[in-house]
Write a protein that holds these residues in place. Structure first.
Motif, PDB file in Angstrom:
ATOM      1  N   VAL A 399       4.754  -3.556  13.605  1.00 21.38           N
ATOM      2  CA  VAL A 399       3.549  -4.156  13.041  1.00 21.38           C
ATOM      3  C   VAL A 399       3.850  -4.803  11.695  1.00 21.38           C
ATOM      4  N   GLN A 400       4.718  -4.176  10.893  1.00 19.56           N
ATOM      5  CA  GLN A 400       5.008  -4.706   9.557  1.00 19.56           C
ATOM      6  C   GLN A 400       5.748  -6.041   9.597  1.00 19.56           C
ATOM      7  N   GLN A 401       6.234  -6.438  10.762  1.00 21.21           N
ATOM      8  CA  GLN A 401       6.893  -7.739  10.895  1.00 21.21           C
ATOM      9  C   GLN A 401       5.921  -8.845  11.295  1.00 21.21           C
ATOM     10  N   GLN A 402       4.650  -8.489  11.514  1.00 19.99           N
ATOM     11  CA  GLN A 402       3.674  -9.478  11.960  1.00 19.99           C
ATOM     12  C   GLN A 402       3.271 -10.404  10.817  1.00 19.99           C
ATOM     13  N   ASP A 403       2.772 -11.590  11.195  1.00 21.40           N
ATOM     14  CA  ASP A 403       2.404 -12.599  10.204  1.00 21.40           C
ATOM     15  C   ASP A 403       1.265 -12.139   9.307  1.00 21.40           C
ATOM     16  N   TYR A 404       0.287 -11.420   9.877  1.00 25.54           N
ATOM     17  CA  TYR A 404      -0.873 -11.047   9.066  1.00 25.54           C
ATOM     18  C   TYR A 404      -0.495 -10.020   7.987  1.00 25.54           C
ATOM     19  N   ILE A 405       0.560  -9.252   8.222  1.00 28.41           N
ATOM     20  CA  ILE A 405       1.026  -8.317   7.192  1.00 28.41           C
ATOM     21  C   ILE A 405       1.684  -9.092   6.050  1.00 28.41           C
ATOM     22  N   ARG A 409       0.382  -9.289   2.085  1.00 28.33           N
ATOM     23  CA  ARG A 409       1.229  -9.059   0.915  1.00 28.33           C
ATOM     24  C   ARG A 409       1.249 -10.298   0.005  1.00 28.33           C
ATOM     25  N   SER A 410       1.276 -11.472   0.601  1.00 27.57           N
ATOM     26  CA  SER A 410       1.321 -12.696  -0.203  1.00 27.57           C
ATOM     27  C   SER A 410       0.028 -12.914  -0.977  1.00 27.57           C
ATOM     28  N   LYS A 411      -1.081 -12.341  -0.514  1.00 28.96           N
ATOM     29  CA  LYS A 411      -2.359 -12.451  -1.215  1.00 28.96           C
ATOM     30  C   LYS A 411      -2.429 -11.517  -2.418  1.00 28.96           C
ATOM     31  N   GLY A 412      -1.410 -10.667  -2.565  1.00 28.70           N
ATOM     32  CA  GLY A 412      -1.370  -9.780  -3.726  1.00 28.70           C
ATOM     33  C   GLY A 412      -1.992  -8.419  -3.497  1.00 28.70           C
ATOM     34  N   LEU A 413      -2.280  -8.073  -2.242  1.00 35.42           N
ATOM     35  CA  LEU A 413      -2.846  -6.752  -1.965  1.00 35.42           C
ATOM     36  C   LEU A 413      -1.811  -5.673  -2.255  1.00 35.42           C
ATOM     37  N   SER A 414      -2.301  -4.518  -2.678  1.00 33.32           N
ATOM     38  CA  SER A 414      -1.400  -3.401  -2.959  1.00 33.32           C
ATOM     39  C   SER A 414      -0.744  -2.920  -1.677  1.00 33.32           C
ATOM     40  N   GLU A 415       0.435  -2.318  -1.841  1.00 23.76           N
ATOM     41  CA  GLU A 415       1.155  -1.821  -0.660  1.00 23.76           C
ATOM     42  C   GLU A 415       0.338  -0.762   0.068  1.00 23.76           C
ATOM     43  N   ARG A 416      -0.397   0.060  -0.683  1.00 16.45           N
ATOM     44  CA  ARG A 416      -1.251   1.069  -0.054  1.00 16.45           C
ATOM     45  C   ARG A 416      -2.284   0.419   0.856  1.00 16.45           C
ATOM     46  N   THR A 417      -2.905  -0.657   0.386  1.00 23.33           N
ATOM     47  CA  THR A 417      -3.915  -1.357   1.185  1.00 23.33           C
ATOM     48  C   THR A 417      -3.285  -2.004   2.408  1.00 23.33           C
ATOM     49  N   VAL A 418      -2.126  -2.594   2.237  1.00 25.49           N
ATOM     50  CA  VAL A 418      -1.442  -3.235   3.364  1.00 25.49           C
ATOM     51  C   VAL A 418      -1.105  -2.214   4.442  1.00 25.49           C
ATOM     52  N   ARG A 425      -3.798   0.869  11.474  1.00 22.68           N
ATOM     53  CA  ARG A 425      -4.743   0.867  12.591  1.00 22.68           C
ATOM     54  C   ARG A 425      -4.128   0.256  13.845  1.00 22.68           C
ATOM     55  N   ASN A 426      -3.452  -0.891  13.705  1.00 21.73           N
ATOM     56  CA  ASN A 426      -2.831  -1.525  14.865  1.00 21.73           C
ATOM     57  C   ASN A 426      -1.636  -0.736  15.380  1.00 21.73           C
TER      58      ASN A 426
END
Length: 505
Positions: A399-405, A409-418, A425-426
């Motif tokens: 899942v961590q290799q998917q584009d939405y992840i 991360r590029s939007k600046g979300l914290s690693e915990r949120t990502v 969930r996925n």
């Protein structure tokens, strides 16, 4: 959805019918149910043989016997199951009710523990891929998975039962042992928390110093024979859970999530005092009702105060309320422990699912059943742990290799949120399948476990039926395990759609 469920149930019934027919034929042709009587020298041998033939309907063709069994099973839909009689003429329905209650209690607890720990370990090792922690956890999980059940059971009996019973009579931990335990836990904690070298070193030093002090202080308090917690510890631990859950989901700055969690902590303290005397000698229905209220009321508070984050607020409040209720129960268990030790002497038994002729109050019987569950539950849980942890790790890495992840991360979300709001969930979709198969598989695996620990459960009923070429108990075992497999696989398909709205059944 209803059409999908109906189709799945229809195909499941067909599978169960074919499998039951095959199993019935294999069992009745595996030996002679009259062998022991044919070799007997008893004067009433002929009478005993005639009686067994009547009980097992051996004078009927196999297909008529199977049809009688199938007809009896169909009556279960109206609550009047007739599963025939065993080789001794005892109704199998009654035997199954007692055996299923014993086995399902064991398997359900082991499944929950294995799933929670396995998923947590899988997420952690995925986040810390190729670290020392990842390698060590991978080694240990596969080691546990590869352990022969009977051998691991003997080790548990020796060290967690006999050894603990000897130790609890006069608890003692030497200073050297305390220091060694502190060093080991310090090494483990610094691997889990990671961070910079300085942070890891501070973690190691803090744990290596703190743990020996706590162990020696607990000996001075005689905590192991007279444990105590009290309302202060309950509130502090519940508060820590509230803060941790809020931090992991929305962050401590989100007051709409934080305030309901803090209000739940206050409600836990109020409930502790309000129910103190009621909880001194409760019953199962009181505990169940209290658990429901401990989840429902915080959920309502979270939804009312959460605003646009009401789902997160309700979830955090529910977790906080559940943990607070569990800690309250643990506090009362601690209060009952000294009397239980005096009553039973050696608390952890190695044989049986309960102590015969055991006298005491509700908490005494609760502790007795709990200590009997301890060893087989640990054994089944550590065997399942590898599956959950490895599948979770693999799913999280994918899942961590998917584009939405990458976008998150590029939007600046914290690693915990990502990790927890986007990836986790996925990643749970394949785990739903594992849980479905694991539950039914553990029931089958409980055959060996129950034999080793002397449990009178479904495993014992199944093995005894095979030994005596007695089809009805074996078919009763199949009925429960087969139905459990079908139901849990159906639930897994439904959970798919809940976890990922893009999936439609």
């Amino acid at each position: 959805m209803l059409k999908f469920i109906a189709k799945r149930l229809g195909s499941a019934i067909g599978v169960l019918f074919a499998a039951s027919l095959l199993l019935y034929i294999l069992v009745i042709n595996s030996g002679d149910p009259l062998k022991d009587l044919r070799e007997s020298n008893a004067d009433n041998r002929e009478y005993l043989m005639a009686q067994r033939i009547e009980y097992m309907e051996l004078d009927q063709p196999w297909y008529l016997r199977y049809w009688d069994w199938l007809t009896g099973v169909s009556k279960c839909f109206v609550g009047q199951c007739d599963l025939g009689r065993n080789i001794n003429g005892v109704e199998v329905s009654g035997l199954l009710a007692n055996a299923a209650a014993s086995t399902l209690r064991l398997v359900l607890i082991a499944t929950v523990i294995a799933a929670i720990l396995g998923i947590a370990i899988g997420v952690l090792t995925a986040v810390r891929q190729y670290s020392g922690l990842d390698y060590i956890v991978t080694f240990l999980t596969f080691l546990f998975f590869s352990l022969p059940v009977f051998w691991a059971a003997v080790l548990l009996k020796e060290y967690l039962a006999i050894g603990f019973n000897d130790w609890i009579a006069s608890p003692d931990i030497s200073l050297g042992t305390s220091i060694l335990i502190g060093i080991v836990l310090g090494l483990i904690m610094q691997m889990f928390l990671a961070g910079s070298l300085k942070r890891r070193a501070l973690t190691f030093v803090a744990v290596a110093i703190f743990v020996p002090l706590v162990l020696q202080y607990s000996l001075w308090l005689n905590f192991y024979r007279f444990p105590q917690m009290g309302p202060a510890i309950v509130v502090v631990l519940t508060l820590l859970v509230a803060l941790s859950a809020t931090s992991m989901t929305a962050g401590l700055k989100e007051k709409r999530v934080l305030y309901p969690a803090l209000i739940t902590v206050v409600l836990v303290l109020a409930a502790y005092y309000a129910t103190f005397y009621l909880m001194s000698e409760p019953n199962t229905w009181i505990l169940l009702g209290g658990l429901i209220l401990a989840v429902a009321i915080p959920a309502l508070v979270g939804r009312l105060m959460g605003g646009r984050l009401r789902k997160n607020a309700a979830s955090v409040a529910m977790v906080t309320g559940f943990v607070g209720a569990a800690l309250t129960v643990i506090d009362h268990i601690f209060r009952a422990w000294p009397g239980f030790l005096d009553n039973k002497g050696r608390p952890i038994s190695t044989i049986g699912s309960s102590t015969a002729n055991f006298e005491g109050g509700y908490w005494d019987h609760f502790l007795d059943n709990g200590t009997q569950l301890l060893l087989p539950t640990i054994l089944l849980a550590i065997i399942s742990l590898a599956s959950y942890s490895r599948y979770t790790r693999s799913s999280m890495l994918e899942v961590q290799q998917q584009d939405y992840i990458r976008t998150a991360r590029s939007k600046g979300l914290s690693e915990r949120t990502v990790i927890f709001r986007h990836a986790f969930r996925n990643a749970m979709i394949p785990i739903a399948t594992i849980a479905a198969f694991d539950f039914a598989g553990l029931i089958g695996g409980a055959v060996i476990t129950e034999r080793v620990f002397g449990w009178k459960g479904m495993g014992e009923m199944f093995a005894t039926g095979l030994d005596h070429v007695d089809a009805n108990p074996v078919m009763a075992f199949f009925l429960v395990t087969g139905t459990a497999a079908i139901i849990f696989n159906l639930l897994a398909d439904i959970v798919y759609a809940m976890l990922d709205p893009r999936i439609r059944v």
